[in-house]
Design a protein around this motif. Structure first.
Motif, short mmCIF file in Angstrom:
data_model
loop_
_atom_site.label_atom_id
_atom_site.label_comp_id
_atom_site.label_asym_id
_atom_site.label_seq_id
_atom_site.Cartn_x
_atom_site.Cartn_y
_atom_site.Cartn_z
N GLY A 183 -8.18 -0.86 3.20
CA GLY A 183 -8.17 -1.74 2.02
C GLY A 183 -6.96 -2.66 2.04
N SER A 184 -5.84 -2.13 2.51
CA SER A 184 -4.62 -2.95 2.59
C SER A 184 -4.73 -3.99 3.70
CB SER A 184 -3.40 -2.06 2.85
OG SER A 184 -3.15 -1.24 1.75
N ILE A 185 -5.54 -3.73 4.69
CA ILE A 185 -5.73 -4.69 5.78
C ILE A 185 -6.67 -5.82 5.35
CG2 ILE A 185 -6.87 -4.98 8.03
CD1 ILE A 185 -5.65 -2.22 8.80
N VAL A 186 -7.84 -5.46 4.82
CA VAL A 186 -8.80 -6.53 4.46
C VAL A 186 -8.43 -7.19 3.13
CG1 VAL A 186 -10.74 -5.58 5.78
CG2 VAL A 186 -10.46 -4.93 3.38
N GLY A 187 -7.60 -6.49 2.34
CA GLY A 187 -7.17 -7.08 1.07
C GLY A 187 -8.21 -6.94 -0.04
N TYR A 188 -9.19 -6.11 0.18
CA TYR A 188 -10.22 -5.87 -0.84
C TYR A 188 -10.54 -4.38 -0.94
CZ TYR A 188 -11.31 -10.86 -0.40
OH TYR A 188 -11.24 -12.22 -0.37
N SER A 213 4.39 1.92 1.96
CA SER A 213 5.15 3.17 2.06
C SER A 213 4.18 4.26 2.52
CB SER A 213 5.78 3.53 0.71
OG SER A 213 4.85 3.40 -0.34
N VAL A 214 4.71 5.43 2.81
CA VAL A 214 3.87 6.47 3.37
C VAL A 214 4.43 7.83 2.96
CG1 VAL A 214 5.15 6.39 5.56
CG2 VAL A 214 2.82 7.27 5.57
N ASP A 215 3.63 8.85 3.03
CA ASP A 215 4.06 10.19 2.61
C ASP A 215 5.25 10.69 3.44
OD1 ASP A 215 2.46 10.54 0.46
OD2 ASP A 215 1.21 12.11 1.29
N GLY A 242 0.81 -1.21 0.00
CA GLY A 242 0.00 0.00 0.00
C GLY A 242 0.84 1.26 0.00
N HIS A 243 0.15 2.38 -0.12
CA HIS A 243 0.79 3.67 0.14
C HIS A 243 -0.19 4.54 0.92
CE1 HIS A 243 3.58 6.98 -0.18
NE2 HIS A 243 2.51 7.74 -0.32
#
Lengths: 146, 429
Positions: B178-183, B83-85, B50-51
């Motif tokens: 979204g990155s946690i649940v994968g959807y 990654s992150v801002d 994710g970002h």
């Protein structure tokens, strides 16, 4: 008196003053100054939005087409809802955008916020409503400009 | 909760608490969000890394920290590493006076705690703070067609447009969820239909338009719609070279911050435009013609927000979004030339360039770095917006070539050539 019907995203009964932006509201730019100062009210700090720049929108109905700008937008809405300095209602003339929708959902689920959100009120709504108008919002998505 | 979309048994189970109360709330948020857009289903995130947009530990963002605590308490992590801002502070390269430091200390006092929270939830590493995660040196690069759960408006618009990946303009928190649940919900820019252009933009300028003004003009006009841009390939080519990608990075950031663009197509250049051409334009698309006069009109419409509008610039930021390696090299060459022509050795105005930690490391190994440092420019990996958020900096006459920074701060926008004039001590308007 003019009546409009929109889609209820987060319902509620409310009556109060409208603040109107006929252009997209940049959420971060709008709220950041007041939020950063931990202020008790939001005085709009978006220099690019002459419609609402410098206006107090806390506890009012923010009437707008959509929100625009940075993807911090949803979190900013969640934060101002948690700080209890958000507008009482977000009244969108168009289909709500993804950032504002995130903010409304985050505020409802994670902050138990009672902020009202209605979208798809139509172009005529935004053309008819003016800053300072008194409006009523009903549970079923009816918005009345008194 | 009541919901309209079709969920799989696994998704329903999560929603009903099979993986705990907090995970159920995460899923509820994703589902309710998708329902608002009429999403018929959730689809798997195929690029797992994710970002996130939220990189800063601003003390007042209490909802952010409390949600992170709940996730950590429940042992919840993202499927991939994100990654992150950029970070907000770097006192070594972005010097601050005492009052500014005090204000920063109060504003970002949760930074260290928040970075620990990010670590626990799935941060890739402590160098993964940049808004340009998609650059080769950083390496969070989705493939064409990949489904993402990213935020950061400039990264989302780049991933969609230049890489051909698929991602909605997610907000902070929704990116993480979204990155946690994968959807993610199936609507908007992840669908074929949502990637069609509602605007045909025709560039008729006599020379290459300044990327940041062109993006600003288009963003303000089309708002959240998808534009198909014709006539730009004449100036930036038909191949995604380093120069073209840097141009599109800056152009896209301006479309996303001055409007709400999440995807653009550039005729003969970006992947979907190369494949499908004008078939991407919807039949009832509106038209916007951009000529020299229109760009000038947009440029002249930017208000000057300095306290003293007649002040001389005293601080310059270049690199929002973070500069690419090639841009850093080009700026070094151009600043040297401008200084030489003006008979100067050092820049006339304190200047800070921003780039990702990875690009900075690469650049520091080259002779360019020594040359740039010789001009007096400083190089950092912070987010300039987070610097300008400090109320103690509001009295400064800040200039920038970033339309995004202009939008969110009191910084005054200048074209690249004007920035060079400022740095070489010339008078500018």
């Amino acid at each position: 008196m003019k009546e409009f019907k929109g889609r209820v995203l987060a319902g509620g009964e409310w009556r109060g003053e409208a603040v109107v932006s006929r252009q997209g509201v940049n959420t971060l730019a709008t709220f950041q100054k007041s939020a950063l100062k931990n202020a008790k009210q939001v005085i709009v700090s978006d220099q690019n939005n002459a419609d609402i720049y410098g206006k107090n929108i806390t506890g009012k109905a923010l009437c707008l087409p959509i929100t625009i700008g940075s993807t911090t937008g949803g979190l900013v809405i969640q934060t101002v809802c948690a700080m209890k300095i958000a507008p009482a209602a977000f009244l969108f003339s168009e289909h709500i955008d993804s950032l504002a929708a995130s903010g409304i959902v985050l505020a409802r689920i994670w902050e138990n916020s009672d902020v009202i959100a209605i979208d798809q009120l139509g172009e005529d709504f935004l053309a008819s409503v003016n800053t300072g108008d008194i409006i009523s919002v009903r549970q079923d998505g009816t918005v009345i400009i008194e | 909760m009541e919901y309209k979309m079709k969920l799989t048994d696994e998704q329903k189970a999560i929603l009903n608490g099979a993986k705990g109360e907090t995970m159920a709330k995460v899923m509820e948020t994703v589902v309710m969000f998708g329902d608002i857009f009429g999403a018929e289903k959730l689809i798997p995130v195929t690029h797992k890394d994710g970002h996130l947009v939220t990189s800063f530990g601003i003390a007042l963002m209490k909802p952010l920290f409390s949600t992170m605590d709940k996730l950590i308490e429940a042992g919840i992590k993202t499927e991939g590493k994100f990654s992150v801002d950029p970070r907000p502070l770097d006192y070594a390269n972005v010097k601050c006076n005492l009052l500014e430091k005090i204000a920063f200390h109060v504003m970002y006092k949760k930074q260290a705690d928040y970075e620990e929270q990010l670590d626990k939830v799935g941060l890739r590493d402590r160098d993964s703070f940049t808004c340009t995660c998609y650059l080769d040196e950083v390496g969070n690069i989705p493939k064409k067609g990949d489904i993402l759960s990213w935020a950061e408006s400039s990264a989302v618009v780049y991933a969609n447009s230049v890489l051909g990946a698929r991602c909605n303009r997610n907000s902070g928190m929704l990116d993480l969820f979204g990155s946690i649940v994968g959807y993610v919900p199936y609507f908007g820019l992840v669908t074929d239909e949502g990637r069609k252009a509602k605007w045909k933009v025709i560039v008729k300028t006599t020379e290459k338009p300044e990327a940041q003004i062109l993006g600003s003009a288009i963003g303000m006009k089309v708002m959240e719609d998808v534009p198909y841009v014709i006539g730009l390939d004449k100036f930036i080519g038909t191949e995604l070279t380093d120069d073209a990608k840097a141009y599109l990075k800056d152009f896209g950031a301006a479309t996303a911050s001055n409007g709400a663009v999440g995807l653009y197509h550039i005729d003969n250049l970006t992947p979907e435009a190369r494949e499908q051409g004008e078939a991407l334009i919807l039949p009832d698309a509106k038209e916007y013609i951009i000529d020299d006069a229109e760009l000038e009109r947009v440029y002249n419409s930017y208000p000057v927000m300095w306290k003293n509008k007649e002040a001389k610039p005293n601080l310059c930021f270049i690199g929002c979004p973070h500069l690419s390696y090639k841009q850093l090299c080009d700026w070094t060459d151009n600043i040297e030339k401008a200084l030489e022509a003006a008979g100067r050795k050092k820049v006339a105005v304190r200047t800070i360039m921003t780039t990702s930690p990875q690009v900075k490391n690469k650049f520091m190994e080259t002779g360019y770095y020594t040359r740039l440092m010789r001009t007096g420019v400083k190089l950092t990996s912070i987010c300039p917006l987070m610097y300008t958020n400090n109320p103690m900096t509001k009295g400064r006459a800040i200039v920038t070539n970033s339309n995004k920074l202009r939008t969110y701060s009191i910084a005054r926008y200048y074209k690249d050539e004007e920035i060079l004039d400022v740095l070489s001590g010339k008078e500018v308007r």
